[in-house]
Design a protein around this motif. Structure first.
Motif, PDB file in Angstrom:
ATOM      1  N   GLN A  62     -45.817  47.992  24.071  1.00  0.00           N
ATOM      2  CA  GLN A  62     -45.872  49.435  23.831  1.00  0.00           C
ATOM      3  C   GLN A  62     -47.164  50.000  24.411  1.00  0.00           C
ATOM      4  O   GLN A  62     -48.175  49.310  24.503  1.00  0.00           O
ATOM      5  CB  GLN A  62     -45.822  49.713  22.331  1.00  0.00           C
ATOM      6  CG  GLN A  62     -44.547  49.228  21.676  1.00  0.00           C
ATOM      7  CD  GLN A  62     -44.596  49.393  20.182  1.00  0.00           C
ATOM      8  OE1 GLN A  62     -44.891  50.469  19.689  1.00  0.00           O
ATOM      9  NE2 GLN A  62     -44.320  48.323  19.457  1.00  0.00           N
ATOM     10  N   SER A  63     -47.134  51.267  24.754  1.00  0.00           N
ATOM     11  CA  SER A  63     -48.336  51.915  25.284  1.00  0.00           C
ATOM     12  C   SER A  63     -49.391  52.015  24.190  1.00  0.00           C
ATOM     13  O   SER A  63     -49.072  52.024  22.989  1.00  0.00           O
ATOM     14  CB  SER A  63     -48.001  53.312  25.798  1.00  0.00           C
ATOM     15  OG  SER A  63     -47.701  54.174  24.713  1.00  0.00           O
ATOM     16  N   ALA A  94     -50.513  56.066  17.716  1.00  0.00           N
ATOM     17  CA  ALA A  94     -49.731  57.005  16.905  1.00  0.00           C
ATOM     18  C   ALA A  94     -49.186  56.303  15.662  1.00  0.00           C
ATOM     19  O   ALA A  94     -49.206  56.873  14.560  1.00  0.00           O
ATOM     20  CB  ALA A  94     -48.597  57.596  17.731  1.00  0.00           C
ATOM     21  N   LYS A  95     -48.732  55.080  15.814  1.00  0.00           N
ATOM     22  CA  LYS A  95     -48.233  54.315  14.667  1.00  0.00           C
ATOM     23  C   LYS A  95     -49.358  54.004  13.691  1.00  0.00           C
ATOM     24  O   LYS A  95     -49.178  54.093  12.471  1.00  0.00           O
ATOM     25  CB  LYS A  95     -47.546  53.035  15.131  1.00  0.00           C
ATOM     26  CG  LYS A  95     -46.235  53.317  15.824  1.00  0.00           C
ATOM     27  CD  LYS A  95     -45.606  52.060  16.361  1.00  0.00           C
ATOM     28  CE  LYS A  95     -44.324  52.436  17.108  1.00  0.00           C
ATOM     29  NZ  LYS A  95     -43.621  51.289  17.608  1.00  0.00           N
ATOM     30  N   ALA A  96     -50.509  53.653  14.217  1.00  0.00           N
ATOM     31  CA  ALA A  96     -51.664  53.387  13.352  1.00  0.00           C
ATOM     32  C   ALA A  96     -52.078  54.646  12.596  1.00  0.00           C
ATOM     33  O   ALA A  96     -52.388  54.589  11.406  1.00  0.00           O
ATOM     34  CB  ALA A  96     -52.831  52.847  14.176  1.00  0.00           C
ATOM     35  N   ASP A  97     -52.068  55.779  13.276  1.00  0.00           N
ATOM     36  CA  ASP A  97     -52.405  57.054  12.632  1.00  0.00           C
ATOM     37  C   ASP A  97     -51.408  57.401  11.540  1.00  0.00           C
ATOM     38  O   ASP A  97     -51.788  57.857  10.451  1.00  0.00           O
ATOM     39  CB  ASP A  97     -52.450  58.189  13.657  1.00  0.00           C
ATOM     40  CG  ASP A  97     -53.628  58.098  14.606  1.00  0.00           C
ATOM     41  OD1 ASP A  97     -54.577  57.333  14.325  1.00  0.00           O
ATOM     42  OD2 ASP A  97     -53.598  58.800  15.643  1.00  0.00           O
ATOM     43  N   GLN A  98     -50.134  57.202  11.820  1.00  0.00           N
ATOM     44  CA  GLN A  98     -49.092  57.500  10.837  1.00  0.00           C
ATOM     45  C   GLN A  98     -49.244  56.605   9.609  1.00  0.00           C
ATOM     46  O   GLN A  98     -49.132  57.080   8.470  1.00  0.00           O
ATOM     47  CB  GLN A  98     -47.722  57.297  11.482  1.00  0.00           C
ATOM     48  CG  GLN A  98     -46.611  58.029  10.822  1.00  0.00           C
ATOM     49  CD  GLN A  98     -45.327  57.932  11.646  1.00  0.00           C
ATOM     50  OE1 GLN A  98     -45.113  57.008  12.431  1.00  0.00           O
ATOM     51  NE2 GLN A  98     -44.455  58.902  11.458  1.00  0.00           N
ATOM     52  N   GLY A 135     -45.674  45.581  10.971  1.00  0.00           N
ATOM     53  CA  GLY A 135     -47.024  45.247  10.518  1.00  0.00           C
ATOM     54  C   GLY A 135     -47.923  46.449  10.288  1.00  0.00           C
ATOM     55  O   GLY A 135     -48.951  46.335   9.632  1.00  0.00           O
ATOM     56  N   PHE A 136     -47.543  47.614  10.795  1.00  0.00           N
ATOM     57  CA  PHE A 136     -48.412  48.783  10.646  1.00  0.00           C
ATOM     58  C   PHE A 136     -48.528  49.222   9.193  1.00  0.00           C
ATOM     59  O   PHE A 136     -49.564  49.742   8.785  1.00  0.00           O
ATOM     60  CB  PHE A 136     -47.946  49.934  11.543  1.00  0.00           C
ATOM     61  CG  PHE A 136     -48.330  49.728  12.980  1.00  0.00           C
ATOM     62  CD1 PHE A 136     -49.554  50.159  13.460  1.00  0.00           C
ATOM     63  CD2 PHE A 136     -47.483  49.063  13.846  1.00  0.00           C
ATOM     64  CE1 PHE A 136     -49.931  49.939  14.769  1.00  0.00           C
ATOM     65  CE2 PHE A 136     -47.841  48.837  15.168  1.00  0.00           C
ATOM     66  CZ  PHE A 136     -49.066  49.273  15.637  1.00  0.00           C
ATOM     67  N   LEU A 137     -47.488  49.003   8.384  1.00  0.00           N
ATOM     68  CA  LEU A 137     -47.563  49.397   6.976  1.00  0.00           C
ATOM     69  C   LEU A 137     -48.187  48.310   6.088  1.00  0.00           C
ATOM     70  O   LEU A 137     -48.094  48.372   4.873  1.00  0.00           O
ATOM     71  CB  LEU A 137     -46.180  49.811   6.451  1.00  0.00           C
ATOM     72  CG  LEU A 137     -45.661  51.120   7.032  1.00  0.00           C
ATOM     73  CD1 LEU A 137     -44.275  51.448   6.495  1.00  0.00           C
ATOM     74  CD2 LEU A 137     -46.624  52.269   6.761  1.00  0.00           C
ATOM     75  N   ARG A 195     -56.342  52.338  14.968  1.00  0.00           N
ATOM     76  CA  ARG A 195     -56.369  52.841  16.357  1.00  0.00           C
ATOM     77  C   ARG A 195     -57.077  51.823  17.245  1.00  0.00           C
ATOM     78  O   ARG A 195     -58.038  51.208  16.833  1.00  0.00           O
ATOM     79  CB  ARG A 195     -57.158  54.146  16.438  1.00  0.00           C
ATOM     80  CG  ARG A 195     -56.402  55.326  15.995  1.00  0.00           C
ATOM     81  CD  ARG A 195     -57.211  56.597  16.273  1.00  0.00           C
ATOM     82  NE  ARG A 195     -56.263  57.607  16.679  1.00  0.00           N
ATOM     83  CZ  ARG A 195     -55.923  57.880  17.923  1.00  0.00           C
ATOM     84  NH1 ARG A 195     -56.505  57.282  18.917  1.00  0.00           N
ATOM     85  NH2 ARG A 195     -55.004  58.778  18.191  1.00  0.00           N
ATOM     86  N   GLY A 196     -56.583  51.675  18.454  1.00  0.00           N
ATOM     87  CA  GLY A 196     -57.200  50.744  19.392  1.00  0.00           C
ATOM     88  C   GLY A 196     -56.687  49.322  19.266  1.00  0.00           C
ATOM     89  O   GLY A 196     -57.152  48.436  19.991  1.00  0.00           O
ATOM     90  N   VAL A 197     -55.749  49.096  18.369  1.00  0.00           N
ATOM     91  CA  VAL A 197     -55.217  47.749  18.179  1.00  0.00           C
ATOM     92  C   VAL A 197     -54.594  47.249  19.481  1.00  0.00           C
ATOM     93  O   VAL A 197     -54.037  48.021  20.263  1.00  0.00           O
ATOM     94  CB  VAL A 197     -54.175  47.714  17.023  1.00  0.00           C
ATOM     95  CG1 VAL A 197     -52.944  48.538  17.356  1.00  0.00           C
ATOM     96  CG2 VAL A 197     -53.784  46.289  16.686  1.00  0.00           C
ATOM     97  N   SER A 198     -54.744  45.961  19.722  1.00  0.00           N
ATOM     98  CA  SER A 198     -54.057  45.323  20.845  1.00  0.00           C
ATOM     99  C   SER A 198     -53.444  44.041  20.316  1.00  0.00           C
ATOM    100  O   SER A 198     -53.908  43.476  19.328  1.00  0.00           O
ATOM    101  CB  SER A 198     -55.022  45.048  21.991  1.00  0.00           C
ATOM    102  OG  SER A 198     -56.029  44.155  21.585  1.00  0.00           O
TER     103      SER A 198
END
Length: 120
Positions: free
Chosen positions: A49-50, A56-60, A28-30, A36-39
């Motif tokens: 996941q931490s 980091a995935k959101a940033d990428q 879903g990140f793409l 950032r801050g997603v829960s």
């Protein structure tokens, strides 16, 4: 993503191995809808996941959107089309939770058929 593009996909092409793109939207990140801050709600595997990993995935994903996805192009369709356009990819298996997502995923084939800016 960089290791995939620079290391693994060229080896697959060289050795005539087909890649099965099983999670082309990076859980879903793409799709561009997670920042950032997603829960995630209880029971969602991504919630295990931490926060650091999720951020980091959101940033990428944000970097891919900024650097690679043309303005006005749906990020999810672009990501699936990227997979479809790559010579090493034999099959793409995106998930869909509803009919709208299914239609959006299918629209990626139109992008893959046209001038998708796939850069290796």
């Amino acid at each position: 993503m960089a290791a995939l593009k620079k290391r693994y996909l060229p080896v697959c092409l060289r050795d005539n191995l087909g890649v099965l793109a099983r999670v082309p939207l990076a859980s879903g990140f793409l799709t561009g809808k997670y920042q950032r801050g997603v829960s995630f709600p209880p029971g969602d595997y991504r919630g295990k996941q931490s926060q650091e990993s999720l951020d980091a995935k959101a940033d990428q994903a944000a970097e891919i959107l900024r650097k690679e996805v043309p303005e006005g192009v749906n990020m999810a369709a672009w990501a699936i089309a990227w997979c479809l356009k790559h010579d090493a990819v034999a099959c793409v298996i995106p998930g869909a939770r509803n009919a709208a997502q299914l239609r959006a995923n299918a629209s990626a084939s139109e992008l893959a058929d046209g001038n998708h800016p796939l850069s290796m």
